[in-house]
Design a protein around this motif. Structure first.
Motif, PDB file in Angstrom:
ATOM      1  N   LYS A  17       0.835  -1.210   0.000  1.00 15.80           N
ATOM      2  CA  LYS A  17       0.000   0.000   0.000  1.00 15.80           C
ATOM      3  C   LYS A  17       0.869   1.259   0.000  1.00 15.80           C
ATOM      4  N   ARG A  18       1.932   1.217   0.762  1.00 16.72           N
ATOM      5  CA  ARG A  18       2.833   2.378   0.825  1.00 16.72           C
ATOM      6  C   ARG A  18       3.518   2.604  -0.524  1.00 16.72           C
ATOM      7  N   ALA A  20       2.411   1.660  -3.472  1.00 19.68           N
ATOM      8  CA  ALA A  20       1.389   2.120  -4.418  1.00 19.68           C
ATOM      9  C   ALA A  20       1.087   3.600  -4.232  1.00 19.68           C
ATOM     10  N   SER A  21       1.070   4.057  -2.993  1.00 16.71           N
ATOM     11  CA  SER A  21       0.744   5.463  -2.741  1.00 16.71           C
ATOM     12  C   SER A  21       1.896   6.405  -3.079  1.00 16.71           C
ATOM     13  N   LYS A  22       3.120   5.917  -3.044  1.00 11.48           N
ATOM     14  CA  LYS A  22       4.295   6.756  -3.310  1.00 11.48           C
ATOM     15  C   LYS A  22       4.830   6.584  -4.733  1.00 11.48           C
ATOM     16  N   ALA A  23       4.262   5.660  -5.510  1.00  8.99           N
ATOM     17  CA  ALA A  23       4.780   5.349  -6.845  1.00  8.99           C
ATOM     18  C   ALA A  23       4.645   6.533  -7.791  1.00  8.99           C
ATOM     19  N   SER A  24       5.555   6.585  -8.761  1.00 10.25           N
ATOM     20  CA  SER A  24       5.441   7.543  -9.859  1.00 10.25           C
ATOM     21  C   SER A  24       6.020   6.881 -11.109  1.00 10.25           C
ATOM     22  N   VAL A  85       2.129 -25.437  -7.787  1.00  5.36           N
ATOM     23  CA  VAL A  85       1.683 -25.931  -6.482  1.00  5.36           C
ATOM     24  C   VAL A  85       1.058 -24.813  -5.639  1.00  5.36           C
ATOM     25  N   PHE A  86       1.593 -23.589  -5.778  1.00  3.62           N
ATOM     26  CA  PHE A  86       1.149 -22.467  -4.943  1.00  3.62           C
ATOM     27  C   PHE A  86       0.494 -21.380  -5.788  1.00  3.62           C
ATOM     28  N   ASP A  87      -0.623 -20.877  -5.310  1.00  3.12           N
ATOM     29  CA  ASP A  87      -1.289 -19.711  -5.894  1.00  3.12           C
ATOM     30  C   ASP A  87      -1.174 -18.549  -4.916  1.00  3.12           C
ATOM     31  N   GLN A  88      -0.878 -17.396  -5.458  1.00  3.02           N
ATOM     32  CA  GLN A  88      -0.914 -16.176  -4.658  1.00  3.02           C
ATOM     33  C   GLN A  88      -1.146 -15.009  -5.606  1.00  3.02           C
ATOM     34  N   VAL A  89      -2.096 -14.155  -5.269  1.00  5.20           N
ATOM     35  CA  VAL A  89      -2.398 -12.998  -6.104  1.00  5.20           C
ATOM     36  C   VAL A  89      -1.247 -11.992  -6.005  1.00  5.20           C
ATOM     37  N   ARG A  90      -0.832 -11.496  -7.152  1.00  5.71           N
ATOM     38  CA  ARG A  90       0.233 -10.486  -7.172  1.00  5.71           C
ATOM     39  C   ARG A  90      -0.285  -9.176  -6.564  1.00  5.71           C
ATOM     40  N   PRO A  91       0.605  -8.443  -5.888  1.00  8.12           N
ATOM     41  CA  PRO A  91       0.159  -7.183  -5.280  1.00  8.12           C
ATOM     42  C   PRO A  91      -0.284  -6.146  -6.303  1.00  8.12           C
ATOM     43  N   ASP A  92       0.249  -6.215  -7.534  1.00  2.00           N
ATOM     44  CA  ASP A  92      -0.168  -5.230  -8.534  1.00  2.00           C
ATOM     45  C   ASP A  92      -1.618  -5.431  -8.974  1.00  2.00           C
ATOM     46  N   ARG A 150      11.517  -6.218  -7.738  1.00  2.00           N
ATOM     47  CA  ARG A 150      10.254  -6.942  -7.907  1.00  2.00           C
ATOM     48  C   ARG A 150       9.214  -6.474  -6.892  1.00  2.00           C
ATOM     49  N   VAL A 151       9.674  -6.039  -5.730  1.00  2.00           N
ATOM     50  CA  VAL A 151       8.766  -5.473  -4.722  1.00  2.00           C
ATOM     51  C   VAL A 151       8.390  -4.045  -5.137  1.00  2.00           C
ATOM     52  N   ALA A 152       9.363  -3.306  -5.651  1.00  2.00           N
ATOM     53  CA  ALA A 152       9.128  -1.905  -6.024  1.00  2.00           C
ATOM     54  C   ALA A 152       8.097  -1.760  -7.129  1.00  2.00           C
ATOM     55  N   ILE A 153       8.008  -2.746  -8.024  1.00  2.00           N
ATOM     56  CA  ILE A 153       7.010  -2.657  -9.097  1.00  2.00           C
ATOM     57  C   ILE A 153       5.753  -3.471  -8.761  1.00  2.00           C
TER      58      ILE A 153
END
Length: 196
Positions: A17-18, A20-24, A85-92, A150-153
């Motif tokens: 969330k942080r 996403a709010s600070k992205a440019s 084997v694992f599912d996880q929704v991407r943060p983007d 990968r976290v930054a995007i």
């Protein structure tokens, strides 16, 4: 549908969330471009080219390059298997605000866990762990830096990257049992030194 669903941690969600709010747009484009430095195709190509070149030149680094090629191939294949084997929704996929600020869409929606790029970088960093600090530290710095992109995007949660990097290190250490790295490399280098 995979066998297991992985949920992000509270810290993962807060960090996303942080970000996403600070992205440019410009920093996101830079981070997105840098993240290609950890791409499996690039690493496999470089490892194969190094292995071929060092084999042709009969370099004492051949055992190290063969080990690197094996590790690059294994670190490219393993994340694909784990994502079955694992599912996880991407943060983007959980942010509209981030997309308005330049966050790109990354890969398949449910392929967040683990970060394949981080697996590659963990393996590369582990290969470099036997080098002198003047070589090892910059390689570790680049490996961690490329993983963090990968976290930054918002392609991955922070926990995906940490787990992926750890998997890469463990994978490389396991491969040493089959390749003899770094012992085979050092034995060959020492025997060459004695012949001179």
């Amino acid at each position: 549908m995979a066998l297991f669903r992985v949920e992000p941690t509270l810290m993962d969600e807060r960090l996303a969330k942080r970000i996403a709010s600070k992205a440019s747009p410009v920093p996101e484009e830079v981070a997105s471009g840098l993240s290609w430095g950890a791409d499996e195709h690039l690493l496999l190509g470089c490892a194969a080219a190094a292995c071929i070149a060092l084999t042709i030149s009969r370099s004492p680094l051949r055992p190290a390059s063969s080990h690197l090629l094996l590790v690059a191939a294994a670190s490219a294949a393993l994340p694909h298997g784990l994502k079955l084997v694992f599912d996880q929704v991407r943060p983007d996929r959980r942010t509209l605000k981030g997309h308005l600020h330049g966050i790109p869409l990354s890969g398949d929606r449910l392929d967040a866990f683990p970060s394949g790029h981080a697996v590659h970088m963990g393996a590369l960093a582990s290969v470099a762990s036997v080098l002198l600090p003047r070589y090892k530290l910059p390689i570790w710095g680049v490996a961690v830096g490329l993983s963090v992109t990968r976290v930054a995007i918002l392609a991955h949660w922070l926990s995906d990257v940490v787990v992926g990097f750890t998997i890469g290190v463990v994978l490389e250490r396991a491969a040493r049992r089959f390749t003899g790295y770094p012992d085979a490399y050092f034995r060959r280098a020492l025997s060459r030194g004695r012949k001179r």
